[in-house]
Design an enzyme around this catalytic site. Structure first.
Site, PDB file in Angstrom:
ATOM      1  N   HIS A 266      40.229  41.966  66.743  1.00  0.00           N
ATOM      2  CA  HIS A 266      39.803  43.240  66.116  1.00  0.00           C
ATOM      3  C   HIS A 266      40.857  44.313  66.395  1.00  0.00           C
ATOM      4  CE1 HIS A 266      37.215  46.210  64.436  1.00  0.00           C
ATOM      5  NE2 HIS A 266      36.309  46.343  65.387  1.00  0.00           N
ATOM      6  N   HIS A 307      41.787  38.690  57.368  1.00  0.00           N
ATOM      7  CA  HIS A 307      40.710  39.677  57.487  1.00  0.00           C
ATOM      8  C   HIS A 307      39.421  39.022  57.010  1.00  0.00           C
ATOM      9  CE1 HIS A 307      38.491  43.441  57.071  1.00  0.00           C
ATOM     10  NE2 HIS A 307      39.432  43.969  57.832  1.00  0.00           N
ATOM     11  N   ASP A 365      46.591  46.321  61.076  1.00  0.00           N
ATOM     12  CA  ASP A 365      47.266  46.268  62.376  1.00  0.00           C
ATOM     13  C   ASP A 365      48.712  45.817  62.290  1.00  0.00           C
ATOM     14  OD1 ASP A 365      44.101  45.308  63.284  1.00  0.00           O
ATOM     15  OD2 ASP A 365      45.106  47.018  64.217  1.00  0.00           O
TER      16      ASP A 365
END
Ligand code: SDX
Length: 426
Positions: A266, A307, A365
């Site tokens: 995460h 994802h 990210d």
């Protein structure tokens, strides 16, 4: 229009079970399965791949089309035309503020950025090398000890006060984590600076000389906060909602969100991306690394890729990729070897059947870490930056749940353990 229904026939249950279907304003319909418990069956959905945990009006994601809307506004337009404070107001209140509303909100936040002096004692109880996320989990939860008279969650004014305090104080705590880790004095927030300028001042300013935040870096910081501000029912937001459903105070709930965010699957991924790029070290090593990623016996994953919802580009990654280029050029890091490795890794991965078949695209990210590194943020503070950006989203979801009728979240299970048995002997 007649209510849509699903018909469910279950072996062992004579009747066909009718289940109501609800339509959102956009996105998939949902089947209301709440009546199933009275029929003696549960749904089964580990990881909640097919489960809507709640109704919400805050953020919408279309994973197939790479769409992300904050209260209906596309993230690309907000990143270009809005700023983090305005998006905080939008997420919390549902509408963009007027100029006066925005000024009043910013002024309110500014006058809550300081933390109680006693909080300093919490910091000095940690080793200086402690991971900043461990400190943030403790410090944010500890805030509830200082506002015990304002924690009546049924009181809308208490909820608003907690929302402003959390958005205002978490950047201060984040900067304190950094200062504590490098042995420099904490810097008090300054009300003459904008949110992101103030954060940079608390991070990199010292009492010894004037520090003027670079407008380029402040804008990049603000964009990073804005892009991380909310993301529907992700793991950390779902954790905040579950904690909030017990009536726990908002500081404890946000601390639980920070805890969930820490995981490398995460929010911890941005730190893991930098570690991965450093481990690869050179563009020539990418093919070998990709081989390891594909090897089922090797646990290594391509961090910053994939994802649960986006099976297309994460729109935030697009915005960050373009922002990274601009920031690195402005800061003279355009030849940053890590950016070259990241771009080559992205190019190779997007042409490779292994990633194409699994719909693995860069996520938020993948590029955020490169910008944060260029700004001078230490890698172990990357997820703290993510938490700082995500705070308005967490608080908006907590507020949305508490402001409407809600039930304590209490999932059931498929039990496959030992059946009833007597204790041996005696
Ligand atoms: C965030 O939910 C959110 O909205 C989160 C977030 C937010 O804003 O709140 O968007 C922020 O958390 C972004 C994600 C950051 N995490 C990473 O970058 C870590 C690397 N990514 C993976 O861990 C993974 O992609 C997840 C956790 C993000 C998603 O995992 P899923 O949806 O459970 O997918 P999966 O694990 O079932 O993978 C499906 C297949 C598997 O292969 P097969 O078993 O089918 O052969 O894809 C493979 C996985 O092995 N796979 C990867 C991979 N991600 C999935 N293979 C290599 N590298 C990867 N990164």
């Amino acid at each position: 229009m007649a209510e849509k229904k699903a018909q469910l026939s279950v072996d062992g249950i004579d009747e066909t079970i009718e289940l109501p279907i609800y339509e959102g304003t956009v996105g998939p319909d949902v089947i209301d399965v709440r009546s199933l418990v009275s029929k003696g069956v549960f749904t089964y959905d580990p990881g909640f791949m097919s489960t809507a945990s709640c109704e919400s009006k805050i953020t919408y994601i279309d994973g197939g089309k790479g769409i992300l809307l904050y209260r209906g506004y596309p993230i690309e337009q907000l990143a270009e035309k809005s700023d983090f404070m305005e998006c905080c107001y939008l997420l919390l209140n549902g509408e963009l503020p007027t100029a006066e509303e925005k000024d009043a909100f910013i002024d309110d936040v500014k006058h809550h950025t300081m933390v109680h002096e006693q909080i300093r004692n919490l910091f000095i109880s940690f080793p200086r090398h402690a991971h900043p996320m461990s400190v943030m989990i403790g410090a944010v939860g500890a805030l509830s000890a200082f506002y015990h008279n304002d924690l009546v969650i049924d009181d809308a004014e208490h909820r608003q006060a907690a929302a402003v305090r959390l958005i205002a104080k978490i950047p201060t705590l984040a900067a304190m984590c950094y200062k504590y880790s490098i042995g420099q004095p904490f810097m008090y927030p300054r009300n003459d600076l904008r949110f992101s300028e103030n954060f940079l001042y608390m991070m990199f300013g010292t009492p010894c000389e004037e520090y003027v935040p670079s407008p380029v870096i402040a804008d990049a910081m603000d964009k990073i906060f804005l892009l991380h501000a909310d993301h529907e029912q992700n793991a950390s937001t779902s954790t905040v909602r579950l904690a909030g459903s017990t009536g726990a105070n908002p500081y404890a709930c946000i601390s639980s969100g920070i805890t969930a965010l820490w995981g490398p699957a995460h929010g911890g991924a941005n730190e893991a991306v930098l570690d991965m790029l450093n481990e690869i070290g050179d563009v020539k090593n990418i093919p070998d690394y990709i081989k390891r990623v594909k090897d089922k016996n090797d646990p290594v994953k391509l961090m910053g890729f994939g994802h649960r919802v986006y099976k297309n580009f994460d729109p935030r990654a697009h915005v960050l990729r373009d922002a990274a280029k601009g920031v690195l050029e402005e800061l003279g890091h355009e030849n940053d070897p890590l950016l070259k490795i990241a771009k080559e890794l992205e190019r190779i991965a997007l042409e490779d059947d292994y990633f194409i078949e699994r719909n693995l695209y860069p996520n938020v990210d993948f590029y955020s870490g490169i910008i944060l590194k260029a700004i001078g943020i230490p890698t172990n503070l990357f997820t703290v930056i993510f938490a700082t950006g995500r705070t308005p989203g967490w608080v908006a979801h907590w507020h949305e749940m508490i402001s409407n009728p809600f039930k304590i979240g209490r999932p059931r299970q498929l039990y496959t353990g030992a059946t009833f048995r007597d204790y041996p002997g005696k």
